[in-house]
Scaffold this motif. Structure first.
Motif, PDB file in Angstrom:
ATOM      1  N   VAL A 117      27.050  22.872  78.249  1.00 29.14           N
ATOM      2  CA  VAL A 117      27.821  21.919  77.454  1.00 29.14           C
ATOM      3  C   VAL A 117      28.118  20.712  78.329  1.00 29.14           C
ATOM      4  CG1 VAL A 117      29.959  21.487  76.174  1.00 29.14           C
ATOM      5  CG2 VAL A 117      28.900  23.771  76.118  1.00 29.14           C
ATOM      6  N   TYR A 118      27.588  19.553  77.957  1.00 24.95           N
ATOM      7  CA  TYR A 118      27.982  18.310  78.614  1.00 24.95           C
ATOM      8  C   TYR A 118      29.242  17.799  77.922  1.00 24.95           C
ATOM      9  CZ  TYR A 118      23.691  17.913  81.354  1.00 24.95           C
ATOM     10  OH  TYR A 118      22.677  18.120  82.263  1.00 24.95           O
ATOM     11  N   LEU A 119      30.162  17.269  78.734  1.00 27.24           N
ATOM     12  CA  LEU A 119      31.477  16.915  78.206  1.00 27.24           C
ATOM     13  C   LEU A 119      31.879  15.495  78.570  1.00 27.24           C
ATOM     14  CD1 LEU A 119      34.246  17.739  76.949  1.00 27.24           C
ATOM     15  CD2 LEU A 119      34.884  18.614  79.214  1.00 27.24           C
ATOM     16  N   ASN A 120      32.412  14.768  77.578  1.00 32.76           N
ATOM     17  CA  ASN A 120      33.091  13.491  77.759  1.00 32.76           C
ATOM     18  C   ASN A 120      32.150  12.306  77.990  1.00 32.76           C
ATOM     19  OD1 ASN A 120      35.532  11.819  78.162  1.00 32.76           O
ATOM     20  ND2 ASN A 120      34.866  11.738  80.297  1.00 32.76           N
ATOM     21  N   SER A 121      31.178  12.448  78.875  1.00 38.11           N
ATOM     22  CA  SER A 121      30.237  11.355  79.156  1.00 38.11           C
ATOM     23  C   SER A 121      28.824  11.827  78.849  1.00 38.11           C
ATOM     24  CB  SER A 121      30.340  10.925  80.626  1.00 38.11           C
ATOM     25  OG  SER A 121      31.633  10.428  80.901  1.00 38.11           O
ATOM     26  N   ARG A 122      28.182  11.177  77.880  1.00 40.18           N
ATOM     27  CA  ARG A 122      26.876  11.656  77.419  1.00 40.18           C
ATOM     28  C   ARG A 122      25.766  11.289  78.397  1.00 40.18           C
ATOM     29  NH1 ARG A 122      22.237  11.133  74.635  1.00 40.18           N
ATOM     30  NH2 ARG A 122      21.880  12.548  72.871  1.00 40.18           N
ATOM     31  N   PRO A 123      24.940  12.267  78.779  1.00 37.74           N
ATOM     32  CA  PRO A 123      23.770  11.964  79.614  1.00 37.74           C
ATOM     33  C   PRO A 123      22.874  10.931  78.944  1.00 37.74           C
ATOM     34  CG  PRO A 123      24.145  14.324  79.558  1.00 37.74           C
ATOM     35  CD  PRO A 123      25.070  13.719  78.544  1.00 37.74           C
ATOM     36  N   GLU A 124      22.168  10.159  79.765  1.00 36.11           N
ATOM     37  CA  GLU A 124      21.312   9.103  79.248  1.00 36.11           C
ATOM     38  C   GLU A 124      19.943   9.658  78.853  1.00 36.11           C
ATOM     39  OE1 GLU A 124      21.374   5.577  81.753  1.00 36.11           O
ATOM     40  OE2 GLU A 124      23.357   6.170  82.480  1.00 36.11           O
ATOM     41  N   VAL A 125      19.947  10.491  77.835  1.00 31.81           N
ATOM     42  CA  VAL A 125      18.722  11.068  77.286  1.00 31.81           C
ATOM     43  C   VAL A 125      18.787  10.931  75.777  1.00 31.81           C
ATOM     44  CG1 VAL A 125      18.383  12.699  79.177  1.00 31.81           C
ATOM     45  CG2 VAL A 125      19.747  13.391  77.187  1.00 31.81           C
ATOM     46  N   GLU A 126      17.625  10.918  75.145  1.00 34.85           N
ATOM     47  CA  GLU A 126      17.604  10.787  73.690  1.00 34.85           C
ATOM     48  C   GLU A 126      18.012  12.067  72.993  1.00 34.85           C
ATOM     49  OE1 GLU A 126      13.950   9.279  72.210  1.00 34.85           O
ATOM     50  OE2 GLU A 126      14.029   7.408  73.334  1.00 34.85           O
ATOM     51  N   SER A 127      17.579  13.202  73.532  1.00 30.86           N
ATOM     52  CA  SER A 127      17.882  14.479  72.886  1.00 30.86           C
ATOM     53  C   SER A 127      18.014  15.569  73.950  1.00 30.86           C
ATOM     54  CB  SER A 127      16.781  14.851  71.884  1.00 30.86           C
ATOM     55  OG  SER A 127      15.528  14.959  72.545  1.00 30.86           O
ATOM     56  N   PHE A 128      18.539  16.720  73.517  1.00 30.65           N
ATOM     57  CA  PHE A 128      18.752  17.846  74.415  1.00 30.65           C
ATOM     58  C   PHE A 128      17.869  19.025  74.012  1.00 30.65           C
ATOM     59  CE2 PHE A 128      22.928  15.664  74.199  1.00 30.65           C
ATOM     60  CZ  PHE A 128      23.034  15.294  75.530  1.00 30.65           C
ATOM     61  N   PRO A 129      17.462  19.846  74.985  1.00 33.65           N
ATOM     62  CA  PRO A 129      16.721  21.063  74.631  1.00 33.65           C
ATOM     63  C   PRO A 129      17.649  22.086  73.985  1.00 33.65           C
ATOM     64  CG  PRO A 129      17.174  21.013  76.987  1.00 33.65           C
ATOM     65  CD  PRO A 129      17.611  19.685  76.446  1.00 33.65           C
ATOM     66  N   ALA A 130      17.071  23.152  73.454  1.00 36.69           N
ATOM     67  CA  ALA A 130      17.863  24.210  72.836  1.00 36.69           C
ATOM     68  C   ALA A 130      18.840  24.781  73.859  1.00 36.69           C
ATOM     69  CB  ALA A 130      16.952  25.319  72.317  1.00 36.69           C
ATOM     70  N   GLY A 131      20.053  25.075  73.395  1.00 41.33           N
ATOM     71  CA  GLY A 131      21.054  25.652  74.280  1.00 41.33           C
ATOM     72  C   GLY A 131      21.846  24.634  75.066  1.00 41.33           C
ATOM     73  N   VAL A 132      21.628  23.332  74.780  1.00 39.49           N
ATOM     74  CA  VAL A 132      22.356  22.266  75.468  1.00 39.49           C
ATOM     75  C   VAL A 132      22.994  21.353  74.421  1.00 39.49           C
ATOM     76  CG1 VAL A 132      22.206  20.332  77.084  1.00 39.49           C
ATOM     77  CG2 VAL A 132      20.729  22.332  77.399  1.00 39.49           C
ATOM     78  N   VAL A 133      24.288  21.070  74.582  1.00 41.27           N
ATOM     79  CA  VAL A 133      24.984  20.199  73.636  1.00 41.27           C
ATOM     80  C   VAL A 133      25.862  19.207  74.392  1.00 41.27           C
ATOM     81  CG1 VAL A 133      25.043  21.990  71.844  1.00 41.27           C
ATOM     82  CG2 VAL A 133      27.000  21.709  73.389  1.00 41.27           C
ATOM     83  N   PHE A 134      26.281  18.187  73.672  1.00 39.59           N
ATOM     84  CA  PHE A 134      27.246  17.227  74.209  1.00 39.59           C
ATOM     85  C   PHE A 134      28.470  17.206  73.322  1.00 39.59           C
ATOM     86  CE2 PHE A 134      28.994  12.867  73.780  1.00 39.59           C
ATOM     87  CZ  PHE A 134      29.607  12.790  75.022  1.00 39.59           C
ATOM     88  N   VAL A 135      29.658  17.255  73.928  1.00 39.71           N
ATOM     89  CA  VAL A 135      30.927  17.145  73.206  1.00 39.71           C
ATOM     90  C   VAL A 135      31.632  15.884  73.707  1.00 39.71           C
ATOM     91  CG1 VAL A 135      33.178  18.183  72.757  1.00 39.71           C
ATOM     92  CG2 VAL A 135      31.145  19.638  72.910  1.00 39.71           C
ATOM     93  N   GLY A 136      31.845  14.919  72.823  1.00 38.96           N
ATOM     94  CA  GLY A 136      32.487  13.690  73.264  1.00 38.96           C
ATOM     95  C   GLY A 136      32.634  12.684  72.145  1.00 38.96           C
ATOM     96  N   THR A 137      32.769  11.428  72.520  1.00 41.48           N
ATOM     97  CA  THR A 137      33.054  10.368  71.558  1.00 41.48           C
ATOM     98  C   THR A 137      32.011   9.257  71.648  1.00 41.48           C
ATOM     99  OG1 THR A 137      34.576   9.430  73.202  1.00 41.48           O
ATOM    100  CG2 THR A 137      35.539  10.773  71.468  1.00 41.48           C
ATOM    101  N   ASP A 138      31.939   8.442  70.597  1.00 42.98           N
ATOM    102  CA  ASP A 138      30.997   7.326  70.518  1.00 42.98           C
ATOM    103  C   ASP A 138      31.601   6.138  71.266  1.00 42.98           C
ATOM    104  OD1 ASP A 138      29.458   5.118  69.832  1.00 42.98           O
ATOM    105  OD2 ASP A 138      29.088   5.823  67.787  1.00 42.98           O
TER     106      ASP A 138
END
Length: 314
Positions: A117-138
């Motif tokens: 789980v990536y949190l608060n600051s989104r990695p600079e990638v277009e999409s994530f592989p299965a089992g990886v998510v981002f929780v945060g704000t726009d």
């Protein structure tokens, strides 16, 4: 008289059953183990960590968080991830030290089969592989909300100073891009200063002092976070310039208190409790093999002197 194990079947069968269950995948009696590494344990991230710790206490069956601070060091953060993997934690939560340097973290986690789980600051990638998510704000939308309010306070014209966050941080770029999206609609608002305060209150104060001493004409300040905004507002108040609106971002308790004191004119609430809860909830779902992938957005709220009280937590 001595009794053989066979004469005491209930005790030994219960012990044997517990050992067998504990050895089976998905049926462990141990608490869920979550490895957490944060980019920098500063003001806002400290609120996030506290929220995650509180949420972990509510997880059915229990959950433990091991929290490490990378102090903005990408190599150290990768080391945290590798240590967590060696410890066979159930889930990883990562607040990136550098949003452009997360590829190896994702690779290590997915290769080990550990949800991330990536949190608060989104990695600079277009999409994530299965089992990886981002929780945060726009973040770009947040910059737009902040600047729309400030533009109205300025009457659509004047001189604007922008306090940037850490330059290597993608949130700095996105929030500032949101501010400039709005400025494109207000040609009479000119950016006269744009410097980094590194997310810190003291640096926001120092920068504003320097601008004032240099005679810079400033009609409003858009700060990439509350801490820098509070620092700038402190410098303005000491100079007797309470007429200059200062905008922050995050909606921390300190930020809301600054609105109550008429230091900040506006902030955008990125609720750390909602975000921390969301990260732990996502970690639990991933550990339970529930289908979860992509971006999990947390709602934001514009906070002004008219409504700040409804966002203050007791």
């Amino acid at each position: 008289m001595f009794q053989s194990p066979a004469a005491r079947p209930s005790i030994f069968r219960r012990l044997l059953l517990a050992l067998v269950l504990a050895s089976l995948p998905g049926l462990s009696l141990a608490e869920l183990r979550i490895g957490v590494t944060v980019g920098n344990l500063d003001n806002y991230i400290a609120y996030l960590v506290r929220a995650m710790q509180d949420r972990a206490k509510q997880v059915e069956g229990g959950a433990t968080l091991q929290v490490e601070d990378s102090a903005s060091d990408v190599v150290r953060q990768l080391g945290h991830v590798e240590n967590f993997i060696a410890q066979k934690v159930d889930v990883l939560i990562v607040n990136p030290a550098d949003t452009a340097a997360t590829r190896k973290i994702t690779q290590r986690a997915t290769a080990a089969g550990i949800p991330l789980v990536y949190l608060n600051s989104r990695p600079e990638v277009e999409s994530f592989p299965a089992g990886v998510v981002f929780v945060g704000t726009d973040e770009r939308a947040i910059g737009q909300l902040q600047m729309e309010y400030l533009a109205k306070q300025m009457g659509g014209k004047g001189h604007l100073a922008i306090l940037l966050g850490r330059l290597a941080h993608d949130d700095t770029r996105k929030r500032t891009a949101g501010v400039k999206d709005v400025l494109a609609k207000y040609p009479d608002i000119k950016v006269v200063e744009e410097q980094s305060g590194d997310w810190q209150r003291e640096k926001g104060l120092d920068l504003m002092n320097n601008w004032l001493l240099g005679g810079r004409e400033i009609d409003a300040v858009a700060a990439n976070n509350d801490e820098m905004g509070i620092g700038a507002a402190m410098a303005l108040q000491r100079a007797g310039r309470r007429d200059i609106p200062v905008g922050g971002i995050d909606g921390t308790p300190d930020g809301l208190a600054a609105i109550a004191r008429k230091q900040l004119a506006v902030t955008v609430l990125r609720d750390p409790v909602a975000m921390g809860n969301g990260a732990v909830d996502a970690a639990v779902k991933l550990a339970q093999h529930q289908a979860l992938q992509g971006d999990l957005w947390i709602p934001v709220h514009l906070v002004t002197p008219d409504n700040y009280q409804q966002f203050q937590r007791q």
